[in-house]
Design a protein around this motif. Structure first.
Motif, PDB file in Angstrom:
ATOM      1  N   ALA A 185      62.539  65.782  74.792  1.00 47.02           N
ATOM      2  CA  ALA A 185      61.813  66.359  73.728  1.00 47.02           C
ATOM      3  C   ALA A 185      62.132  67.682  73.305  1.00 47.02           C
ATOM      4  CB  ALA A 185      60.455  66.044  73.651  1.00 47.02           C
ATOM      5  N   ILE A 186      63.189  67.904  72.271  1.00 47.85           N
ATOM      6  CA  ILE A 186      63.353  69.436  72.046  1.00 47.85           C
ATOM      7  C   ILE A 186      63.109  69.760  70.676  1.00 47.85           C
ATOM      8  CG2 ILE A 186      65.864  68.678  71.746  1.00 47.85           C
ATOM      9  CD1 ILE A 186      66.493  71.509  72.509  1.00 47.85           C
ATOM     10  N   THR A 187      63.327  68.753  69.743  1.00 50.09           N
ATOM     11  CA  THR A 187      63.319  69.085  68.279  1.00 50.09           C
ATOM     12  C   THR A 187      61.753  69.303  67.756  1.00 50.09           C
ATOM     13  OG1 THR A 187      65.293  67.642  68.011  1.00 50.09           O
ATOM     14  CG2 THR A 187      64.055  68.235  65.912  1.00 50.09           C
ATOM     15  N   GLU A 188      61.698  70.106  67.043  1.00 47.35           N
ATOM     16  CA  GLU A 188      60.303  70.505  66.341  1.00 47.35           C
ATOM     17  C   GLU A 188      60.336  70.317  65.050  1.00 47.35           C
ATOM     18  OE1 GLU A 188      58.468  72.924  70.189  1.00 47.35           O
ATOM     19  OE2 GLU A 188      58.414  73.734  68.235  1.00 47.35           O
ATOM     20  N   PRO A 189      59.025  69.830  64.274  1.00 45.03           N
ATOM     21  CA  PRO A 189      59.042  70.043  62.729  1.00 45.03           C
ATOM     22  C   PRO A 189      59.636  71.110  62.132  1.00 45.03           C
ATOM     23  CG  PRO A 189      57.249  69.108  63.729  1.00 45.03           C
ATOM     24  CD  PRO A 189      57.843  69.717  64.720  1.00 45.03           C
ATOM     25  N   ASP A 190      59.204  72.491  62.517  1.00 47.72           N
ATOM     26  CA  ASP A 190      59.481  73.575  61.696  1.00 47.72           C
ATOM     27  C   ASP A 190      60.511  74.413  62.648  1.00 47.72           C
ATOM     28  OD1 ASP A 190      57.102  73.529  60.146  1.00 47.72           O
ATOM     29  OD2 ASP A 190      55.989  74.216  61.702  1.00 47.72           O
ATOM     30  N   ALA A 191      61.233  73.819  63.584  1.00 50.89           N
ATOM     31  CA  ALA A 191      62.619  74.721  64.212  1.00 50.89           C
ATOM     32  C   ALA A 191      63.704  73.753  63.751  1.00 50.89           C
ATOM     33  CB  ALA A 191      62.405  74.578  65.715  1.00 50.89           C
TER      34      ALA A 191
ATOM     35  N   ARG B 297      54.352  70.506  69.289  1.00 48.33           N
ATOM     36  CA  ARG B 297      54.660  69.328  68.394  1.00 48.33           C
ATOM     37  C   ARG B 297      56.058  68.942  68.884  1.00 48.33           C
ATOM     38  NH1 ARG B 297      49.871  69.473  68.583  1.00 48.33           N
ATOM     39  NH2 ARG B 297      48.304  69.622  67.087  1.00 48.33           N
ATOM     40  N   LYS B 298      56.436  67.679  68.790  1.00 50.85           N
ATOM     41  CA  LYS B 298      57.863  67.492  68.596  1.00 50.85           C
ATOM     42  C   LYS B 298      58.278  66.244  67.636  1.00 50.85           C
ATOM     43  CE  LYS B 298      59.124  70.206  72.395  1.00 50.85           C
ATOM     44  NZ  LYS B 298      59.782  71.343  71.770  1.00 50.85           N
ATOM     45  N   THR B 299      59.541  66.060  67.074  1.00 51.55           N
ATOM     46  CA  THR B 299      59.605  65.182  66.274  1.00 51.55           C
ATOM     47  C   THR B 299      60.996  64.693  66.391  1.00 51.55           C
ATOM     48  OG1 THR B 299      59.593  64.521  63.871  1.00 51.55           O
ATOM     49  CG2 THR B 299      60.521  66.709  64.329  1.00 51.55           C
ATOM     50  N   TYR B 300      61.376  63.235  66.042  1.00 56.05           N
ATOM     51  CA  TYR B 300      62.295  62.552  66.230  1.00 56.05           C
ATOM     52  C   TYR B 300      62.916  62.561  67.743  1.00 56.05           C
ATOM     53  CZ  TYR B 300      62.723  62.547  61.097  1.00 56.05           C
ATOM     54  OH  TYR B 300      62.413  62.223  59.813  1.00 56.05           O
ATOM     55  N   ILE B 301      61.800  61.962  68.471  1.00 47.52           N
ATOM     56  CA  ILE B 301      61.933  61.835  69.969  1.00 47.52           C
ATOM     57  C   ILE B 301      62.274  60.267  70.116  1.00 47.52           C
ATOM     58  CG2 ILE B 301      61.343  62.427  72.292  1.00 47.52           C
ATOM     59  CD1 ILE B 301      61.754  64.751  70.370  1.00 47.52           C
ATOM     60  N   SER B 302      63.415  59.955  70.790  1.00 47.79           N
ATOM     61  CA  SER B 302      63.864  58.833  70.796  1.00 47.79           C
ATOM     62  C   SER B 302      63.184  57.779  72.115  1.00 47.79           C
ATOM     63  CB  SER B 302      65.354  58.623  70.949  1.00 47.79           C
ATOM     64  OG  SER B 302      66.113  59.240  69.941  1.00 47.79           O
ATOM     65  N   GLY B 303      62.790  56.826  71.932  1.00 42.35           N
ATOM     66  CA  GLY B 303      62.680  55.994  72.878  1.00 42.35           C
ATOM     67  C   GLY B 303      61.173  56.161  73.766  1.00 42.35           C
TER      68      GLY B 303
ATOM     69  N   GLU C 200      50.178  62.560  72.946  1.00 44.81           N
ATOM     70  CA  GLU C 200      50.012  61.373  71.845  1.00 44.81           C
ATOM     71  C   GLU C 200      51.324  61.063  71.435  1.00 44.81           C
ATOM     72  OE1 GLU C 200      47.797  60.483  67.467  1.00 44.81           O
ATOM     73  OE2 GLU C 200      47.362  62.008  68.606  1.00 44.81           O
ATOM     74  N   ALA C 201      51.982  59.850  70.989  1.00 45.27           N
ATOM     75  CA  ALA C 201      53.043  59.623  70.118  1.00 45.27           C
ATOM     76  C   ALA C 201      52.851  58.827  69.150  1.00 45.27           C
ATOM     77  CB  ALA C 201      54.060  58.827  71.097  1.00 45.27           C
ATOM     78  N   ARG C 202      53.404  58.965  67.943  1.00 46.54           N
ATOM     79  CA  ARG C 202      53.268  58.437  66.783  1.00 46.54           C
ATOM     80  C   ARG C 202      54.744  57.814  66.257  1.00 46.54           C
ATOM     81  NH1 ARG C 202      49.135  62.463  63.470  1.00 46.54           N
ATOM     82  NH2 ARG C 202      47.481  62.317  65.048  1.00 46.54           N
ATOM     83  N   ARG C 203      55.018  56.739  65.983  1.00 46.61           N
ATOM     84  CA  ARG C 203      56.037  56.318  65.652  1.00 46.61           C
ATOM     85  C   ARG C 203      56.314  56.753  64.248  1.00 46.61           C
ATOM     86  NH1 ARG C 203      58.513  50.057  65.789  1.00 46.61           N
ATOM     87  NH2 ARG C 203      60.170  50.259  64.631  1.00 46.61           N
ATOM     88  N   ILE C 204      57.591  57.144  64.138  1.00 42.12           N
ATOM     89  CA  ILE C 204      58.251  57.385  62.630  1.00 42.12           C
ATOM     90  C   ILE C 204      59.034  56.330  62.045  1.00 42.12           C
ATOM     91  CG2 ILE C 204      59.629  58.966  61.314  1.00 42.12           C
ATOM     92  CD1 ILE C 204      59.543  61.005  63.644  1.00 42.12           C
ATOM     93  N   GLU C 205      58.375  55.778  61.046  1.00 43.05           N
ATOM     94  CA  GLU C 205      59.222  54.645  60.241  1.00 43.05           C
ATOM     95  C   GLU C 205      60.783  55.121  59.841  1.00 43.05           C
ATOM     96  OE1 GLU C 205      58.201  51.506  60.459  1.00 43.05           O
ATOM     97  OE2 GLU C 205      56.383  52.096  61.358  1.00 43.05           O
ATOM     98  N   MET C 206      61.415  54.320  59.962  1.00 43.22           N
ATOM     99  CA  MET C 206      62.901  54.442  59.762  1.00 43.22           C
ATOM    100  C   MET C 206      63.518  53.378  59.006  1.00 43.22           C
ATOM    101  SD  MET C 206      63.381  57.693  61.235  1.00 43.22           S
ATOM    102  CE  MET C 206      65.130  57.744  61.437  1.00 43.22           C
TER     103      MET C 206
ATOM    104  N   PRO D 211      66.760  49.466  67.960  1.00 42.43           N
ATOM    105  CA  PRO D 211      65.707  49.196  68.977  1.00 42.43           C
ATOM    106  C   PRO D 211      65.331  50.499  69.727  1.00 42.43           C
ATOM    107  CG  PRO D 211      68.043  48.716  69.862  1.00 42.43           C
ATOM    108  CD  PRO D 211      68.173  48.961  68.308  1.00 42.43           C
ATOM    109  N   ASP D 212      65.985  51.652  69.275  1.00 46.69           N
ATOM    110  CA  ASP D 212      65.691  52.898  69.835  1.00 46.69           C
ATOM    111  C   ASP D 212      64.766  53.500  68.777  1.00 46.69           C
ATOM    112  OD1 ASP D 212      67.386  53.266  72.186  1.00 46.69           O
ATOM    113  OD2 ASP D 212      68.702  52.750  70.686  1.00 46.69           O
ATOM    114  N   HIS D 213      63.280  53.439  68.849  1.00 48.38           N
ATOM    115  CA  HIS D 213      62.487  54.001  68.067  1.00 48.38           C
ATOM    116  C   HIS D 213      62.241  55.423  68.145  1.00 48.38           C
ATOM    117  CE1 HIS D 213      60.762  49.663  68.306  1.00 48.38           C
ATOM    118  NE2 HIS D 213      61.970  49.721  67.395  1.00 48.38           N
ATOM    119  N   GLN D 214      61.894  56.138  66.979  1.00 50.84           N
ATOM    120  CA  GLN D 214      61.726  57.621  66.925  1.00 50.84           C
ATOM    121  C   GLN D 214      60.252  57.923  66.702  1.00 50.84           C
ATOM    122  OE1 GLN D 214      64.463  59.865  67.083  1.00 50.84           O
ATOM    123  NE2 GLN D 214      65.448  57.626  67.549  1.00 50.84           N
ATOM    124  N   PHE D 215      59.983  59.023  67.336  1.00 51.97           N
ATOM    125  CA  PHE D 215      58.522  59.135  67.555  1.00 51.97           C
ATOM    126  C   PHE D 215      58.405  61.018  67.321  1.00 51.97           C
ATOM    127  CE2 PHE D 215      58.897  55.383  70.001  1.00 51.97           C
ATOM    128  CZ  PHE D 215      57.962  54.915  69.681  1.00 51.97           C
TER     129      PHE D 215
END
Length: 390
Positions: free
Chosen positions: A127-133, A156-162, A198-204, A209-213
């Motif tokens: 987890a590196i990517t963040e919404p505002d970074a 917060r982190k976003t687009y974290i795989s698996g 807490e992890a929330r899935r991002i609908e893509m 099979p590799d989901h984003q969170f």
């Protein structure tokens, strides 16, 4: 003349490729698409690959791995992808996290995590990517503060795989120096069952099979040994994982390019429309497919070059080569899938052939794990010495 260059892969890697290709052929693209449509992971393939030692070829032997380099692991992912079974978790778990832990983890951390990563019994997300970074890692706001002999993590982190299949996440955060107030990059191993995580899935729209969170960490308490390595070497540790990430992403892309090209060539050899001659005999199709072959082989060669530089300890040279490989592989993958669809015509979008779903997946190669624009920025600045533009 001495020191002649050899562009042939070692015999052991050639044998590894063949063995992985045989395994992947037992599953194939139909298995991949079926699992993806079910919303499930490639659990059966992952477990079998792990038992056979393919997932941990880069992990040190003393922790149950194969003792090889990132070039060996990249070959595994390329062959899985060429068979229609690409998975981002190979980029993340053994490549990024396995590399960082093997190089910088304490003996206790290596013993805790590496054996499981080597066999595939444990999976670690990154987890590196963040919404505002976005692509600007210097704007990361996830912070950790020392408290009671441990750490308290918020961010917060976003687009974290698996994250749904991971036992832990290697989180990139920042630590504030109590004396100077300076923030330094730091890595934390965070089990996914930690309270406050807490992890929330991002609908893509991508069928994968590799989901984003999205990740939410609110006053998440960690023990002292959750900190990986030395906080003063945070950026060094981070880039030790990002170069393998780019090499692996390039291998996934070149494997996917090969898969699409194989489908197109097979179709072009069999499909007959005019004069009892297969459509592949016409230069309008033959030449574009030949171009894809050339561009894919160029990207593969650059990827192998990047892996060789990384495995030889040339981190600086590997950074340039890894970025170039990722760029070339992404372009080859997009072109290969597009030309495969064009070759098949209407059938190119039929579910039977699986190329329609590959359009979106191939497009992702230009975006992640680093965008083509950021690669071009890197090459312009680092390779050409041009002024920084951002």
């Amino acid at each position: 003349m001495t020191g002649a260059m050899n562009f042939n892969e070692p015999a052991e890697r050639v044998e590894l490729r063949a063995a992985v290709a045989d395994l992947a052929a037992e599953y194939g693209s139909e298995y991949y698409r079926a699992r993806a449509k079910e919303g499930a992971y490639l659990t059966e393939l992952w477990r079998e690959a792990g038992k056979l030692g393919y997932l941990g070829v880069n992990i040190p032997e003393e922790y149950g791995g194969g003792g090889g380099g990132i070039g060996d692991l990249a070959a595994v992912l390329e062959e899985l992808s060429a068979a229609g079974c690409p998975t981002l978790m190979m980029v993340v778990s053994p490549a990024i996290c396995g590399t960082v832990l093997a190089r910088f983890g304490t003996p206790e951390q290596r013993q805790r995590w590496l054996p499981g990563l080597a066999t595939g019994e444990s999976i670690m997300a990154f987890a590196i990517t963040e919404p505002d970074a976005g692509s600007n890692a210097h704007r990361i706001t996830t912070t950790a503060r020392r408290e009671g002999g441990g750490w308290v993590l918020n961010g917060r982190k976003t687009y974290i795989s698996g994250v749904d299949v991971a036992d832990a996440v290697l989180v990139v955060g920042r630590i504030e120096d109590e004396d100077t107030g300076r923030l330094s990059a730091a890595l934390f191993a965070v089990p996914t069952d930690t309270p406050g995580f807490e992890a929330r899935r991002i609908e893509m729209d991508i069928v994968s099979p590799d989901h984003q969170f999205q990740l939410f960490m609110d006053d998440l308490r960690l023990p002292a040994d959750a900190l990986v390595g030395d906080p003063d070497a945070g950026l060094l540790q981070l880039f030790a994982g990002l170069n393998p990430e780019r090499i692996m992403a390039a291998s996934l892309a070149t494997g996917s390019a090969r898969h699409a090209l194989d489908k197109a060539v097979a179709y072009a050899k069999e499909r007959v429309v005019w004069r009892d001659r297969p459509i592949g005999a016409h230069q309008g199709l033959a030449h574009p497919l030949a171009q894809v072959k050339i561009e894919t082989e160029q990207a593969r060669l650059m990827t192998q070059h990047a892996a060789l530089r990384y495995d030889s300890g040339d981190d600086a040279g590997a950074g340039e080569a890894a970025n170039m490989a990722k760029y070339a592989a992404a372009e080859a993958c997009v072109r290969s899938v597009d030309q495969a669809v064009q070759t098949l015509g209407g059938n190119g979008l039929a579910s039977e052939y699986g190329l329609g779903a590959a359009i979106a997946a191939s497009r992702l190669a230009r975006i992640a794990p680093v965008s083509r624009e950021m690669v071009l920025n890197y090459v312009a600045q680092q390779s050409l010495g041009l002024p920084k533009s951002y």
